[in-house]
Design an enzyme around this catalytic site. Structure first.
Site, mmCIF file in Angstrom:
data_model
loop_
_atom_site.group_PDB
_atom_site.id
_atom_site.type_symbol
_atom_site.label_atom_id
_atom_site.label_comp_id
_atom_site.label_asym_id
_atom_site.label_seq_id
_atom_site.Cartn_x
_atom_site.Cartn_y
_atom_site.Cartn_z
ATOM 1 N N HIS A 113 51.022 -8.173 36.737
ATOM 2 C CA HIS A 113 51.080 -6.947 35.933
ATOM 3 C C HIS A 113 50.303 -7.060 34.616
ATOM 4 O O HIS A 113 50.032 -6.040 33.970
ATOM 5 C CB HIS A 113 52.531 -6.581 35.605
ATOM 6 C CG HIS A 113 53.328 -6.160 36.793
ATOM 7 N ND1 HIS A 113 52.912 -5.183 37.666
ATOM 8 C CD2 HIS A 113 54.533 -6.601 37.262
ATOM 9 C CE1 HIS A 113 53.810 -5.027 38.616
ATOM 10 N NE2 HIS A 113 54.800 -5.885 38.400
ATOM 11 N N ASP B 139 53.496 -8.431 46.814
ATOM 12 C CA ASP B 139 54.672 -8.197 45.970
ATOM 13 C C ASP B 139 55.204 -6.777 46.184
ATOM 14 O O ASP B 139 54.453 -5.864 46.572
ATOM 15 C CB ASP B 139 54.274 -8.379 44.506
ATOM 16 C CG ASP B 139 55.461 -8.474 43.562
ATOM 17 O OD1 ASP B 139 55.916 -9.597 43.298
ATOM 18 O OD2 ASP B 139 55.926 -7.426 43.084
ATOM 19 N N HIS C 280 55.947 -4.763 43.892
ATOM 20 C CA HIS C 280 55.335 -3.917 42.874
ATOM 21 C C HIS C 280 53.818 -4.037 42.908
ATOM 22 O O HIS C 280 53.282 -5.114 43.168
ATOM 23 C CB HIS C 280 55.839 -4.322 41.482
ATOM 24 C CG HIS C 280 57.333 -4.330 41.354
ATOM 25 N ND1 HIS C 280 58.086 -5.467 41.572
ATOM 26 C CD2 HIS C 280 58.198 -3.336 41.045
ATOM 27 C CE1 HIS C 280 59.361 -5.175 41.397
ATOM 28 N NE2 HIS C 280 59.468 -3.895 41.081
ATOM 29 N N ASP D 219 59.818 -9.919 46.652
ATOM 30 C CA ASP D 219 60.805 -8.896 46.331
ATOM 31 C C ASP D 219 60.735 -7.680 47.239
ATOM 32 O O ASP D 219 61.509 -6.734 47.061
ATOM 33 C CB ASP D 219 60.723 -8.474 44.856
ATOM 34 C CG ASP D 219 59.311 -8.377 44.330
ATOM 35 O OD1 ASP D 219 58.346 -8.629 45.084
ATOM 36 O OD2 ASP D 219 59.144 -8.060 43.131
#
Length: 317
Positions: free
Chosen positions: A126, A163, A165, A250
């Protein structure tokens, strides 16, 4: 010597995110405990990383961002963003996390190991060139891609990000760059709100960003289809000299932060597909680095499944 490496340092536990934060040191200790209880540990080469230098960080990040992270704690900040807390050791540990990725790359390029996983924290995907966010201080994998190009002369790098995200920071770093192909599967709409099908790059980088957003509840079979068809075909056409995996776990069905339904078997199969690409394009050279994953049992079991495929492939090659 084992052909699969694990990059780890106990100082990764010293990045203190505070009580109750999902990105905690327990994530790494849960993985290590499972490894110690398995036969897999005997098949791995444990590698101690060296810290990245500031000039490594500047391969991706601005000088202003580097100095902000470096001075934040002593300047009285306990958090870089509301979801990205720091502690006294965080800057040093973040350099060591980047260094874990670079160390693994260097060992693979030297032919000492076939592939590797960097068990690092804080995570990275990120972090944009000028901003920390989403638990991430520096973009470990983006820096790794530039390191491959600048130090090792690798012309084309594939980054696979599975991931939960979207890796907005990685996308931003290479959005206009045709030398890095970025492929992401992620829950959408979800944090950080980026990664639609329409985000495909700009300028010379048009077509070198591939986003495959998934709605909550998407079955694992849909992920496998995207990996076998969309990723596989485009990656072989691109033919990278090295593959990096932003390995967040995740998207597992038991993870508390998401709504996707992957299992340990899903991560094993995605790993096989990426390794198939690597065998065809870049002599099997793959490095994965830990991103997300917040159910401790699911995280540890998924990492073991991922590493099991990597060690089997490295041993057979």
């Amino acid at each position: 010597m084992s052909k699969t490496g694990i990059i780890y340092h106990p100082d990764y536990l010293k990045h203190d995110t505070g009580f109750g934060h999902p990105e905690s040191p327990y994530r790494l200790t849960s993985i290590l405990d499972r490894l110690r209880d398995s036969d897999l540990l005997n098949e791995l080469t444990i590698i101690e990383p060296t810290s990245a230098k500031e000039e490594d960080i500047l391969l991706i990040h601005t000088r202003e961002h580097l100095e902000m992270v470096k001075s934040a704690w002593n300047g009285g900040l306990a958090s870089l963003t509301p979801d990205t807390p720091i502690s006294e050791d965080s800057f040093r540990v973040a350099l060591l996390a980047v260094g874990g990725v670079l160390t693994g790359i260097d060992r693979i390029m030297a032919g000492e190991i076939k592939n590797a996983m960097a068990l690092v924290r804080p995570p990275g995907h990120h972090a944009t060139p000028d901003q920390a966010m989403g638990f991430c201080l520096f973009n470990n994998m983006a820096i790794g891609a530039r390191h491959l190009q600048k130090r090792h002369g690798i012309k084309k790098v594939l980054i696979v990000d599975w991931d939960l995200h979207h890796g907005n920071g990685t996308q931003e770093a290479f959005y206009d760059d045709p030398s890095v192909l970025y492929f992401s599967t992620h829950q959408y709409p979800h944090y950080p709100g980026t990664g639609s099908y329409q985000d495909t790059g700009e300028g010379k980088g048009k077509g070198y960003t591939i986003n495959t957003p998934m709605r909550a509840g998407t079955p694992p079979e849909e992920f496998m289809k995207k990996f076998r068809e969309t990723l596989y075909e485009r990656a072989l056409e691109f033919c990278p000299g090295f593959i990096l995996i932003s390995a967040g776990f995740d998207a597992h069905k038991d993870d508390p932060l998401g709504g996707l339904l992957l299992t340990e078997d899903s991560y094993a199969e995605m790993t096989r597909i990426v390794l198939d690409i690597a065998d065809k394009c870049c002599k099997g050279r793959v490095l994965s680095a830990l991103e997300g994953g917040y159910n401790l049992d699911a995280l540890a079991l998924s990492v073991l499944a991922h590493l099991g495929v990597m060690t089997a492939r490295a041993t057979d090659s």
